[in-house]
Design a protein around this motif. Structure first.
Motif, mmCIF file in Angstrom:
data_model
loop_
_atom_site.group_PDB
_atom_site.id
_atom_site.type_symbol
_atom_site.label_atom_id
_atom_site.label_comp_id
_atom_site.label_asym_id
_atom_site.label_seq_id
_atom_site.Cartn_x
_atom_site.Cartn_y
_atom_site.Cartn_z
ATOM 1 N N TYR A 7 0.814 -1.283 -0.006
ATOM 2 C CA TYR A 7 0.188 -0.008 0.086
ATOM 3 C C TYR A 7 0.977 1.282 0.056
ATOM 4 O O TYR A 7 2.079 1.173 0.390
ATOM 5 N N TYR A 8 0.408 2.511 -0.670
ATOM 6 C CA TYR A 8 1.023 3.403 -0.539
ATOM 7 C C TYR A 8 0.176 4.689 -0.899
ATOM 8 O O TYR A 8 -1.264 4.349 -1.136
ATOM 9 N N ARG A 40 -8.261 0.684 -3.838
ATOM 10 C CA ARG A 40 -7.966 1.879 -3.211
ATOM 11 C C ARG A 40 -9.083 2.226 -1.968
ATOM 12 O O ARG A 40 -10.238 1.855 -2.200
ATOM 13 N N ARG A 41 -8.658 2.959 -1.049
ATOM 14 C CA ARG A 41 -9.755 3.531 -0.034
ATOM 15 C C ARG A 41 -10.679 4.301 -0.773
ATOM 16 O O ARG A 41 -10.128 5.137 -1.571
ATOM 17 N N ASP A 46 -6.249 14.856 2.754
ATOM 18 C CA ASP A 46 -5.324 15.768 2.352
ATOM 19 C C ASP A 46 -4.912 15.802 1.100
ATOM 20 O O ASP A 46 -3.742 15.929 0.773
ATOM 21 N N GLY A 47 -5.711 15.623 0.061
ATOM 22 C CA GLY A 47 -5.418 15.148 -1.122
ATOM 23 C C GLY A 47 -4.667 14.188 -1.733
ATOM 24 O O GLY A 47 -4.298 13.911 -2.891
ATOM 25 N N LEU A 48 -4.739 13.047 -0.870
ATOM 26 C CA LEU A 48 -4.060 11.861 -1.160
ATOM 27 C C LEU A 48 -5.068 10.567 -1.018
ATOM 28 O O LEU A 48 -5.877 10.340 -0.136
ATOM 29 N N GLN A 49 -4.930 9.798 -1.830
ATOM 30 C CA GLN A 49 -5.575 8.397 -1.913
ATOM 31 C C GLN A 49 -4.801 7.492 -1.401
ATOM 32 O O GLN A 49 -3.549 7.429 -1.465
ATOM 33 N N THR A 50 -5.022 6.271 -0.704
ATOM 34 C CA THR A 50 -4.444 5.089 -0.617
ATOM 35 C C THR A 50 -4.773 3.907 -1.284
ATOM 36 O O THR A 50 -5.895 3.543 -1.472
#
Length: 95
Positions: A7-8, A40-41, A46-50
């Motif tokens: 994950y990232y 993906r979640r 904060d503008g980020l996808q996991t």
């Protein structure tokens, strides 16, 4: 056999550029007989996808192979921070 979860974080604006690279990498792995999933979640923070790559029923040595494939595919250009890996194994069934 193990299940590998990688994950990232991905900036929302980079998601459309990263997705085809991950899918192409996973298509190459699938041709080599590796089952692949990309998830993906649903939320963005904060503008980020996991994102998470899932590789069920692989060998212990596969973790280094997938990192080599990710490097070759140029994924790092669109990933924020490290790619983190988790390994899980099946529990023995009850008799």
């Amino acid at each position: 056999m193990i299940d590998l979860y990688v994950y990232y974080k991905v900036r929302e604006e980079d998601a459309s550029a990263l997705a085809p690279r991950v899918r192409a990498m996973q298509e190459r792995l699938a041709r080599a007989g590796i089952a692949c999933q990309l998830k993906r979640r649903p939320e963005v923070r904060d503008g980020l996808q996991t994102w998470m790559e899932v590789y069920p029923a692989t060998t212990d040595a596969f973790a280094s192979s997938v990192e080599g494939a990710a490097l070759e595919a140029g994924l790092a250009e669109f990933i924020q921070g490290p790619r983190r890996s988790e390994v899980f194994m099946d529990l023995p069934t009850c008799a």
